[in-house]
Write an enzyme that holds these catalytic residues in place. Structure first.
Site, PDB file in Angstrom:
ATOM      1  NE  ARG A  81       0.676  10.100  48.458  1.00 51.41           N
ATOM      2  CZ  ARG A  81      -0.298  10.272  49.358  1.00 51.41           C
ATOM      3  NH1 ARG A  81      -1.566  10.367  48.985  1.00 51.41           N
ATOM      4  NH2 ARG A  81      -0.003  10.365  50.646  1.00 51.41           N
ATOM      5  CG  HIS A 106      -1.748  17.356  49.694  1.00 54.02           C
ATOM      6  ND1 HIS A 106      -2.745  16.796  48.957  1.00 54.02           N
ATOM      7  CD2 HIS A 106      -1.850  16.793  50.937  1.00 54.02           C
ATOM      8  CE1 HIS A 106      -3.432  15.931  49.703  1.00 54.02           C
ATOM      9  NE2 HIS A 106      -2.906  15.901  50.892  1.00 54.02           N
ATOM     10  CG  HIS A 178      -5.849  17.999  54.044  1.00 53.15           C
ATOM     11  ND1 HIS A 178      -5.774  17.290  55.222  1.00 53.15           N
ATOM     12  CD2 HIS A 178      -5.280  17.202  53.108  1.00 53.15           C
ATOM     13  CE1 HIS A 178      -5.167  16.131  55.009  1.00 53.15           C
ATOM     14  NE2 HIS A 178      -4.859  16.053  53.728  1.00 53.15           N
ATOM     15  CG  ASP A 250      -4.301   8.184  52.672  1.00 53.77           C
ATOM     16  OD1 ASP A 250      -4.947   9.045  52.040  1.00 53.77           O
ATOM     17  OD2 ASP A 250      -3.119   8.347  53.052  1.00 53.77           O
ATOM     18  CD  GLU A 315      -7.652  14.818  51.689  1.00 57.50           C
ATOM     19  OE1 GLU A 315      -6.862  15.055  50.771  1.00 57.50           O
ATOM     20  OE2 GLU A 315      -7.399  14.003  52.579  1.00 57.50           O
TER      21      GLU A 315
HETATM   22  C1  GLA Z   1      -3.471  13.231  52.590  1.00 58.44           C
HETATM   23  C2  GLA Z   1      -2.866  12.080  52.023  1.00 58.44           C
HETATM   24  C3  GLA Z   1      -2.365  11.267  53.152  1.00 58.44           C
HETATM   25  C4  GLA Z   1      -1.484  12.092  54.066  1.00 58.44           C
HETATM   26  C5  GLA Z   1      -2.240  13.306  54.517  1.00 58.44           C
HETATM   27  C6  GLA Z   1      -1.407  14.200  55.356  1.00 58.44           C
HETATM   28  O1  GLA Z   1      -4.738  13.473  52.457  1.00 58.44           O
HETATM   29  O2  GLA Z   1      -3.701  11.320  51.197  1.00 58.44           O
HETATM   30  O3  GLA Z   1      -1.649  10.174  52.675  1.00 58.44           O
HETATM   31  O4  GLA Z   1      -0.337  12.477  53.388  1.00 58.44           O
HETATM   32  O5  GLA Z   1      -2.699  14.011  53.426  1.00 58.44           O
HETATM   33  O6  GLA Z   1      -0.760  13.540  56.396  1.00 58.44           O
END
Ligand code: GLA
Length: 350
Positions: A81, A106, A178, A250, A315
């Site tokens: 982000r 993204h 991803h 996350d 990632e």
């Molecule tokens: C990422 C984000 C998550 C979500 C996924 C897709 O990697 O960090 O919060 O948005 O992509 O669902």
């Protein structure tokens, strides 16, 4: 053994999307399509030599076109982000689409996961060269950015990814991949029993919009301590503000990777199948996303509805919102310089 190519589908504008298959003598195979540079299938053996597909995805192009939570896709220009979709370079403020609440995620709604990548098979290297030129201003980012991604399948079951980009105007870049892994090879099962090991002492706490707070946090005495292999599900329901903000894991972990050399960042192990995935990277961070937004509405390969935590993304990347954080490692790319980054997903069994 050659690199077979077959038609996977057509985009609404009639463009043909092909599937290319890399394989090696262990039976490992990786299928990649032009659309999004998406890895649609990745088969690896378990401890008995039984092959299974260990990534989430769809059976057909239309499903990827309709709605894809980034299954298998290349991510750019900026993985993760950028707060409020704004950043400043040399006194110019750039505005990006706000496609995740108030923030840019993204690279925007038409990021690299949705573009058509040219694919050149390189038989000698057992590799595919994917290339895409993102024009000046695309999704709000400055500079014509020429991107090349090399997917190589090595004889020892490494999937190696080399990213390269050049620009003609100062810009920011943060590329990643991803894929959602489920090492059981059976997407009806969750990844809760997978043991995750992350070589990091700190992680980046976020607010409930997934934007970094001001300081890194020690993983010590938190559910974010994966310095010893620990199953993903064992603490995911702990009463913890960060787990609540992330809706699970996350978050970006701060790797002990000072030099930018290829470094063992994390590993993921499924005790039942014996499959082990080790992630090496030159990047300073790794975003671990435990498939928290999967809710059964994505009907995946073989008609399987993908449920929460039935896949996990690892990632490798620079830190979220780096363009607005002078203290984070820089994501700025200048004309005349080359962005380069390597990540290796290495499969074996124990
Ligand atoms: C990422 C984000 C998550 C979500 C996924 C897709 O990697 O960090 O919060 O948005 O992509 O669902």
């Amino acid at each position: 053994m050659g690199i077979p190519k077959s038609l996977f589908g057509r985009t609404p504008s009639g463009q043909e999307v092909f599937r290319y298959t890399l394989s090696n003598s262990n039976g490992m195979a990786i299928d990649v399509i032009n659309y999004g540079g998406i890895v649609v299938r990745l088969t690896v053996p378990d401890k008995h030599g039984v092959l299974a597909d260990v990534v989430l995805g769809y059976d057909d192009l239309d499903s990827y076109l309709q709605s894809n939570p980034y299954f298998g896709a290349l991510i750019g220009r900026y993985g993760n982000r950028i707060a409020h979709g704004k950043f400043n370079l040399d006194g110019i403020t750039y505005s990006l689409p706000q496609n995740n609440g108030a923030n840019n995620l993204h690279g925007g709604p038409n990021g690299f996961d949705k573009v058509y990548w040219q694919i050149e098979p390189l038989e000698d290297l057992n590799a595919l060269r994917l290339s895409y030129t993102s024009v000046d201003g695309e999704e709000g980012f400055p500079g014509n950015l020429q991107v090349e991604v090399l997917y190589t399948l090595m004889a020892d079951n490494e999937w190696r990814i080399d990213y390269r980009a050049v620009t003609d105007k100062k810009t920011v870049v943060n590329l990643t991949q991803h894929s959602y892994f489920n090492l059981t090879g059976d997407a009806y099962q969750s990844i809760d029993q997978h043991k995750l090991h992350v070589h990091a002492d700190y992680f980046i706490p976020v607010n409930d919009q997934h934007i970094p707070l001001s300081e890194f946090a020690s993983v010590m005495h938190t559910p974010f301590d994966f310095r010893q292999p620990t199953s993903v599900g064992s603490r995911v329901h702990a009463q913890d503000q960060q787990l609540m903000n992330g809706n699970g894991y996350d978050h970006c972990w701060v790797l002990r990777n000072e030099t930018g050399e290829l470094y063992l960042a994390a590993s993921l192990y499924d005790p039942a199948s014996g499959r082990l995935l080790e992630v090496y990277t030159t990047e300073p961070g790794i975003q671990v996303y435990s498939g928290n937004f999967l809710d059964g509405t994505s009907i995946g390969k073989g008609g399987i509805p993908y449920q929460k935590r039935h896949g996990i993304c690892l990632e490798t990347e620079h830190f979220p919102d780096s363009p607005n954080r002078p203290s984070f490692p820089s994501v700025v790319l200048e004309p005349g310089k080359v962005y380069s980054s390597t990540t290796v997903y290495k499969f074996s069994t124990l």
